[in-house]
Design a protein around this motif. Structure first.
Motif, PDB file in Angstrom:
ATOM      1  N   ALA A  23       0.832  -1.206   0.000  1.00  0.00           N
ATOM      2  CA  ALA A  23       0.000   0.000   0.000  1.00  0.00           C
ATOM      3  C   ALA A  23       0.866   1.256   0.000  1.00  0.00           C
ATOM      4  O   ALA A  23       0.541   2.233  -0.686  1.00  0.00           O
ATOM      5  N   ALA A  24       1.959   1.238   0.732  1.00  0.00           N
ATOM      6  CA  ALA A  24       2.854   2.404   0.766  1.00  0.00           C
ATOM      7  C   ALA A  24       3.411   2.700  -0.626  1.00  0.00           C
ATOM      8  O   ALA A  24       3.492   3.865  -1.036  1.00  0.00           O
ATOM      9  N   PHE A  25       3.786   1.663  -1.366  1.00  0.00           N
ATOM     10  CA  PHE A  25       4.270   1.869  -2.736  1.00  0.00           C
ATOM     11  C   PHE A  25       3.178   2.458  -3.626  1.00  0.00           C
ATOM     12  O   PHE A  25       3.432   3.361  -4.419  1.00  0.00           O
ATOM     13  N   LEU A  26       1.955   1.952  -3.483  1.00  0.00           N
ATOM     14  CA  LEU A  26       0.856   2.437  -4.315  1.00  0.00           C
ATOM     15  C   LEU A  26       0.463   3.870  -3.958  1.00  0.00           C
ATOM     16  O   LEU A  26       0.210   4.690  -4.844  1.00  0.00           O
ATOM     17  N   ILE A  27       0.431   4.179  -2.679  1.00  0.00           N
ATOM     18  CA  ILE A  27       0.011   5.509  -2.234  1.00  0.00           C
ATOM     19  C   ILE A  27       1.010   6.578  -2.658  1.00  0.00           C
ATOM     20  O   ILE A  27       0.632   7.667  -3.079  1.00  0.00           O
ATOM     21  N   THR A  28       2.299   6.271  -2.561  1.00  0.00           N
ATOM     22  CA  THR A  28       3.307   7.280  -2.895  1.00  0.00           C
ATOM     23  C   THR A  28       3.816   7.170  -4.325  1.00  0.00           C
ATOM     24  O   THR A  28       4.611   7.999  -4.750  1.00  0.00           O
ATOM     25  N   GLY A  29       3.355   6.208  -5.081  1.00  0.00           N
ATOM     26  CA  GLY A  29       3.848   6.002  -6.434  1.00  0.00           C
ATOM     27  C   GLY A  29       3.319   6.963  -7.481  1.00  0.00           C
ATOM     28  O   GLY A  29       3.826   7.018  -8.600  1.00  0.00           O
ATOM     29  N   ALA A  30       2.297   7.714  -7.121  1.00  0.00           N
ATOM     30  CA  ALA A  30       1.738   8.721  -8.037  1.00  0.00           C
ATOM     31  C   ALA A  30       1.294   9.900  -7.179  1.00  0.00           C
ATOM     32  O   ALA A  30       0.503   9.731  -6.256  1.00  0.00           O
ATOM     33  N   ILE A  31       1.834  11.071  -7.502  1.00  0.00           N
ATOM     34  CA  ILE A  31       1.518  12.257  -6.698  1.00  0.00           C
ATOM     35  C   ILE A  31       1.012  13.391  -7.572  1.00  0.00           C
ATOM     36  O   ILE A  31       1.216  13.395  -8.780  1.00  0.00           O
ATOM     37  N   ARG A  32       0.367  14.338  -6.923  1.00  0.00           N
ATOM     38  CA  ARG A  32      -0.012  15.580  -7.594  1.00  0.00           C
ATOM     39  C   ARG A  32       0.410  16.726  -6.688  1.00  0.00           C
ATOM     40  O   ARG A  32       0.327  16.628  -5.466  1.00  0.00           O
ATOM     41  N   VAL A  33       0.869  17.800  -7.311  1.00  0.00           N
ATOM     42  CA  VAL A  33       1.370  18.962  -6.575  1.00  0.00           C
ATOM     43  C   VAL A  33       0.684  20.202  -7.145  1.00  0.00           C
ATOM     44  O   VAL A  33       0.577  20.349  -8.357  1.00  0.00           O
ATOM     45  N   THR A  34       0.245  21.078  -6.244  1.00  0.00           N
ATOM     46  CA  THR A  34      -0.422  22.314  -6.642  1.00  0.00           C
ATOM     47  C   THR A  34       0.190  23.482  -5.881  1.00  0.00           C
ATOM     48  O   THR A  34       0.431  23.381  -4.678  1.00  0.00           O
ATOM     49  N   VAL A  35       0.435  24.581  -6.606  1.00  0.00           N
ATOM     50  CA  VAL A  35       0.840  25.844  -5.991  1.00  0.00           C
ATOM     51  C   VAL A  35      -0.222  26.859  -6.367  1.00  0.00           C
ATOM     52  O   VAL A  35      -0.538  27.027  -7.544  1.00  0.00           O
ATOM     53  N   SER A  36      -0.787  27.521  -5.347  1.00  0.00           N
ATOM     54  CA  SER A  36      -1.836  28.509  -5.582  1.00  0.00           C
ATOM     55  C   SER A  36      -1.837  29.511  -4.433  1.00  0.00           C
ATOM     56  O   SER A  36      -0.984  29.443  -3.547  1.00  0.00           O
ATOM     57  N   ARG A  37      -2.811  30.397  -4.435  1.00  0.00           N
ATOM     58  CA  ARG A  37      -2.952  31.358  -3.341  1.00  0.00           C
ATOM     59  C   ARG A  37      -3.173  30.667  -2.008  1.00  0.00           C
ATOM     60  O   ARG A  37      -2.970  31.264  -0.958  1.00  0.00           O
ATOM     61  N   ASP A  38      -3.590  29.428  -2.038  1.00  0.00           N
ATOM     62  CA  ASP A  38      -3.795  28.654  -0.811  1.00  0.00           C
ATOM     63  C   ASP A  38      -2.494  28.063  -0.281  1.00  0.00           C
ATOM     64  O   ASP A  38      -2.478  27.501   0.807  1.00  0.00           O
ATOM     65  N   GLY A  39      -1.416  28.133  -1.066  1.00  0.00           N
ATOM     66  CA  GLY A  39      -0.133  27.577  -0.652  1.00  0.00           C
ATOM     67  C   GLY A  39       0.302  26.444  -1.561  1.00  0.00           C
ATOM     68  O   GLY A  39      -0.035  26.412  -2.741  1.00  0.00           O
ATOM     69  N   VAL A  40       1.043  25.510  -0.996  1.00  0.00           N
ATOM     70  CA  VAL A  40       1.547  24.360  -1.742  1.00  0.00           C
ATOM     71  C   VAL A  40       0.927  23.102  -1.148  1.00  0.00           C
ATOM     72  O   VAL A  40       0.950  22.897   0.067  1.00  0.00           O
ATOM     73  N   THR A  41       0.365  22.278  -2.020  1.00  0.00           N
ATOM     74  CA  THR A  41      -0.236  21.016  -1.602  1.00  0.00           C
ATOM     75  C   THR A  41       0.390  19.895  -2.411  1.00  0.00           C
ATOM     76  O   THR A  41       0.509  19.997  -3.632  1.00  0.00           O
ATOM     77  N   ALA A  42       0.797  18.836  -1.724  1.00  0.00           N
ATOM     78  CA  ALA A  42       1.361  17.661  -2.386  1.00  0.00           C
ATOM     79  C   ALA A  42       0.708  16.434  -1.767  1.00  0.00           C
ATOM     80  O   ALA A  42       0.619  16.321  -0.539  1.00  0.00           O
ATOM     81  N   GLY A  43       0.240  15.542  -2.620  1.00  0.00           N
ATOM     82  CA  GLY A  43      -0.412  14.358  -2.083  1.00  0.00           C
ATOM     83  C   GLY A  43      -0.521  13.232  -3.073  1.00  0.00           C
ATOM     84  O   GLY A  43      -0.139  13.348  -4.235  1.00  0.00           O
ATOM     85  N   SER A  44      -1.071  12.163  -2.592  1.00  0.00           N
ATOM     86  CA  SER A  44      -1.251  10.951  -3.377  1.00  0.00           C
ATOM     87  C   SER A  44      -2.327  11.160  -4.440  1.00  0.00           C
ATOM     88  O   SER A  44      -3.394  11.710  -4.159  1.00  0.00           O
ATOM     89  N   SER A  45      -2.045  10.713  -5.649  1.00  0.00           N
ATOM     90  CA  SER A  45      -3.067  10.736  -6.699  1.00  0.00           C
ATOM     91  C   SER A  45      -4.086   9.623  -6.468  1.00  0.00           C
ATOM     92  O   SER A  45      -5.257   9.765  -6.807  1.00  0.00           O
ATOM     93  N   LEU A  46      -3.646   8.522  -5.864  1.00  0.00           N
ATOM     94  CA  LEU A  46      -4.521   7.383  -5.621  1.00  0.00           C
ATOM     95  C   LEU A  46      -5.509   7.668  -4.487  1.00  0.00           C
ATOM     96  O   LEU A  46      -6.690   7.355  -4.590  1.00  0.00           O
ATOM     97  N   LEU A  47      -5.022   8.277  -3.410  1.00  0.00           N
ATOM     98  CA  LEU A  47      -5.864   8.629  -2.263  1.00  0.00           C
ATOM     99  C   LEU A  47      -5.675  10.117  -1.970  1.00  0.00           C
ATOM    100  O   LEU A  47      -4.860  10.496  -1.140  1.00  0.00           O
ATOM    101  N   PRO A  48      -6.431  10.971  -2.660  1.00  0.00           N
ATOM    102  CA  PRO A  48      -6.212  12.417  -2.575  1.00  0.00           C
ATOM    103  C   PRO A  48      -6.316  13.008  -1.171  1.00  0.00           C
ATOM    104  O   PRO A  48      -5.778  14.075  -0.914  1.00  0.00           O
ATOM    105  N   PHE A  49      -6.992  12.319  -0.243  1.00  0.00           N
ATOM    106  CA  PHE A  49      -7.092  12.862   1.109  1.00  0.00           C
ATOM    107  C   PHE A  49      -5.776  12.701   1.876  1.00  0.00           C
ATOM    108  O   PHE A  49      -5.597  13.320   2.924  1.00  0.00           O
ATOM    109  N   LEU A  50      -4.852  11.904   1.352  1.00  0.00           N
ATOM    110  CA  LEU A  50      -3.517  11.789   1.944  1.00  0.00           C
ATOM    111  C   LEU A  50      -2.625  12.829   1.280  1.00  0.00           C
ATOM    112  O   LEU A  50      -2.146  12.639   0.163  1.00  0.00           O
TER     113      LEU A  50
END
Length: 158
Positions: free
Chosen positions: A55-82
């Protein structure tokens, strides 16, 4: 007659990064452990508990990163709430540089004193220096643009 206010410009930088070998390792190891659990009753509990590694490999194996007025967010593409979110008021400065996983603790999600990271590969990385003195690093394509935008937003006080 009431006129609508001028639209507010929204500037957002967004990227995805996938590590094929991490996702493949997660899928193959999960399948193997599930087969082992099904056919080997004495080792079932061990095999099922080792699924956390898959599960750790799957959760961290695909990420999405966003920079906006809200700041910087980086997380799992598979489980976006992480995800890790850094509001602009927690960021002191952003920069980008070529980074090797070995200099930030390895691949995947890393926790170290004063430096945490999400590292899927060697290459361009976004380095956030936080107001508490620690750093957060994300290996991601086009990190230069992400750092420039974060710094512009910090300078504007957003």
């Amino acid at each position: 007659m009431i006129q609508d206010p001028a639209p507010t410009a929204v500037t957002v930088w967004h990227r995805h990064l996938t590590s094929g070998w991490m996702l493949a390792t997660g899928v193959v190891s999960a399948a193997g452990l599930l087969v082992l659990a099904a056919v080997d009753r004495p080792h079932r509990a061990i095999a099922l508990s080792l699924l956390t590694v898959s599960a750790a490999f799957l959760i961290t194996g695909a990420i999405r990163v966003t920079v906006s007025r809200d700041g910087v967010t980086a997380g799992s593409s598979l489980l976006p709430f992480l995800r890790r979110r850094f509001p602009l008021d927690r960021i002191k400065h952003a920069s980008a540089r070529w980074t090797r996983p070995t200099e930030i603790g390895g691949w995947g999600y890393r926790w170290n004193a004063g430096l945490s990271a999400i590292s899927l590969r060697e290459g361009n990385a976004l380095w956030l220096t936080l107001t508490n003195g620690s750093q957060f690093v994300i290996t991601i394509d086009d990190a230069d643009t992400a750092a420039q935008l974060a710094n512009q937003l910090l300078a504007r006080g957003h």
